[in-house]
Enzyme design. Structure first.
Site, PDB file in Angstrom:
ATOM      1  N   ARG A  61     -33.499  -7.667  26.591  1.00 24.34           N
ATOM      2  CA  ARG A  61     -33.216  -7.310  25.196  1.00 24.34           C
ATOM      3  C   ARG A  61     -34.511  -7.123  24.458  1.00 24.34           C
ATOM      4  NH1 ARG A  61     -29.298 -11.050  21.760  1.00 24.34           N
ATOM      5  NH2 ARG A  61     -31.145 -12.343  21.814  1.00 24.34           N
ATOM      6  N   THR A  92     -35.179  -4.915  18.170  1.00 23.80           N
ATOM      7  CA  THR A  92     -33.946  -4.114  17.977  1.00 23.80           C
ATOM      8  C   THR A  92     -32.721  -4.815  18.561  1.00 23.80           C
ATOM      9  OG1 THR A  92     -34.160  -2.974  20.098  1.00 23.80           O
ATOM     10  CG2 THR A  92     -35.283  -1.980  18.206  1.00 23.80           C
ATOM     11  N   ASP A 145     -32.619 -19.594  25.379  1.00 25.62           N
ATOM     12  CA  ASP A 145     -32.851 -18.410  26.215  1.00 25.62           C
ATOM     13  C   ASP A 145     -32.602 -18.783  27.668  1.00 25.62           C
ATOM     14  OD1 ASP A 145     -34.239 -16.504  27.933  1.00 25.62           O
ATOM     15  OD2 ASP A 145     -34.948 -15.628  26.060  1.00 25.62           O
ATOM     16  N   ASP A 171     -35.401 -17.945  30.277  1.00 27.41           N
ATOM     17  CA  ASP A 171     -36.574 -18.817  30.130  1.00 27.41           C
ATOM     18  C   ASP A 171     -36.278 -20.216  30.653  1.00 27.41           C
ATOM     19  OD1 ASP A 171     -37.978 -16.776  29.051  1.00 27.41           O
ATOM     20  OD2 ASP A 171     -37.943 -17.509  26.982  1.00 27.41           O
TER      21      ASP A 171
HETATM   22  C1  PRP Z   1     -30.273 -12.441  28.081  1.00 28.85           C
HETATM   23  C2  PRP Z   1     -28.993 -12.682  28.838  1.00 28.85           C
HETATM   24  C3  PRP Z   1     -28.265 -11.378  28.702  1.00 28.85           C
HETATM   25  C4  PRP Z   1     -28.697 -10.923  27.314  1.00 28.85           C
HETATM   26  C5  PRP Z   1     -27.582 -11.202  26.360  1.00 28.85           C
HETATM   27  O1  PRP Z   1     -31.178 -11.723  28.850  1.00 28.85           O
HETATM   28  O2  PRP Z   1     -29.203 -13.083  30.157  1.00 28.85           O
HETATM   29  O3  PRP Z   1     -28.609 -10.427  29.681  1.00 28.85           O
HETATM   30  O4  PRP Z   1     -29.838 -11.695  26.955  1.00 28.85           O
HETATM   31  O5  PRP Z   1     -27.861 -10.681  25.113  1.00 28.85           O
HETATM   32  P1  PRP Z   1     -27.019  -9.476  24.487  1.00 28.85           P
HETATM   33  O6  PRP Z   1     -25.594  -9.786  24.713  1.00 28.85           O
HETATM   34  O7  PRP Z   1     -27.397  -9.516  23.026  1.00 28.85           O
HETATM   35  O8  PRP Z   1     -27.452  -8.206  25.130  1.00 28.85           O
HETATM   36  P2  PRP Z   1     -32.654 -11.434  28.329  1.00 28.85           P
HETATM   37  O9  PRP Z   1     -32.699 -10.146  27.584  1.00 28.85           O
HETATM   38  O10 PRP Z   1     -33.180 -12.625  27.608  1.00 28.85           O
HETATM   39  O11 PRP Z   1     -33.444 -11.175  29.676  1.00 28.85           O
HETATM   40  P3  PRP Z   1     -33.816 -12.238  30.818  1.00 28.85           P
HETATM   41  O12 PRP Z   1     -32.532 -12.619  31.530  1.00 28.85           O
HETATM   42  O13 PRP Z   1     -34.743 -11.472  31.693  1.00 28.85           O
HETATM   43  O14 PRP Z   1     -34.479 -13.425  30.167  1.00 28.85           O
HETATM   44  N1  URA Z   2     -29.821 -14.365  25.450  1.00 34.87           N
HETATM   45  C1  URA Z   2     -29.996 -15.678  25.741  1.00 34.87           C
HETATM   46  O1  URA Z   2     -30.542 -16.025  26.795  1.00 34.87           O
HETATM   47  N2  URA Z   2     -29.584 -16.588  24.826  1.00 34.87           N
HETATM   48  C2  URA Z   2     -28.974 -16.240  23.680  1.00 34.87           C
HETATM   49  O2  URA Z   2     -28.600 -17.126  22.898  1.00 34.87           O
HETATM   50  C3  URA Z   2     -28.802 -14.865  23.406  1.00 34.87           C
HETATM   51  C4  URA Z   2     -29.224 -13.959  24.324  1.00 34.87           C
END
Ligand code: PRP
Ligand code: URA
Length: 207
Positions: A103, A107, A199, A202
């Site tokens: 994400r 944005t 997150d 993370d």
């Molecule tokens: C997180 C999560 C989803 C997304 C959800 O991934 O694992 O894929 O955010 O958010 P949304 O519903 O608003 O799209 P992230 O973008 O943090 O990537 P990562 O798994 O690599 O940390």
């Molecule tokens: N992605 C995450 O990992 N946590 C949240 O709360 C939202 C998006």
């Protein structure tokens, strides 16, 4: 929220508590995420079709069962990887497709950076796995990607869902059933789920 199925179970609620707790280490977070996903596999796969087969027990012949559906698991990178092994433990012959998506922090729109899928998406049960359904942008984009590649029978397994994400996926993909461990209250101004668990990527990978 017609397509949302919240899987209620005391063990799931206990594990969710551990995932939410901010002092849970990455090591424990990974263990608990894997365990809660294992508990959900049963419900998410409840309608898989079976073939019958004749087998010989030590005592006599009887009827047994084999899973006849082909299953393709699609973890959304990175956090979806934390749930993958739980599925493979029960469906070891499942194929795995990967979608890399993060994400954009300002944005909140998903940015895709990787995709690789096995063949036969069109005739498989496709299970998209990602612990977090926040705005729904990532899940909706992942599902759209799969539909462009002819996937027809798609379901989504997340752990924590926000109302905004459920509504988004329902609007964009009304045929997709969403399985979650909990429906949380709302998103904050940065798009994080409240109360949520922070997150997920993370916390799994210690980044
Ligand atoms: C997180 C999560 C989803 C997304 C959800 O991934 O694992 O894929 O955010 O958010 P949304 O519903 O608003 O799209 P992230 O973008 O943090 O990537 P990562 O798994 O690599 O940390
Ligand atoms: N992605 C995450 O990992 N946590 C949240 O709360 C939202 C998006």
């Amino acid at each position: 929220m017609n397509n949302l199925h919240v899987i209620e179970h005391p063990l799931i609620k206990r594990d969710l508590t551990l995932l939410r707790t901010n002092t849970t280490s990455s090591e424990d977070f990974r263990i608990v995420l894997k365990r809660i996903a294992s508990l959900m596999v049963f419900e998410v796969t409840r309608d898989l079709r079976l073939d019958t087969t004749r087998i010989q027990t030590p005592l006599e012949k009887t009827e047994g069962h084999l899973i006849s559906d082909e299953v393709i698991l699609v973890p959304v990178l990175r956090a979806g990887l934390g749930m993958l092994e739980s599925y493979l433990a029960y469906i070891p012959n499942a194929k795995v497709g990967h979608i890399g998506m993060y994400r954009d922090e300002t944005t909140l729109k998903p940015v895709d950076y990787y995709a690789k899928f096995p063949p036969n998406l069109s005739r498989s049960v496709v299970i998209v796995i990602d612990p977090m359904l926040a705005t729904g942008g990532s899940a909706s984009a992942a599902i759209a990607y799969l539909k462009e590649r002819e996937a027809r029978n798609i379901r989504l397994n997340c752990i924590v869902a926000a109302p905004e994400g459920v509504e988004r996926v329902e609007k964009d993909h009304p045929e997709v059933k969403i399985y979650a461990a909990v429906l949380d209250r709302e998103l904050n101004e940065n798009g994080y789920i409240l109360p949520g668990l922070g997150d997920a990527g993370d916390r799994i990978f210690g980044t």
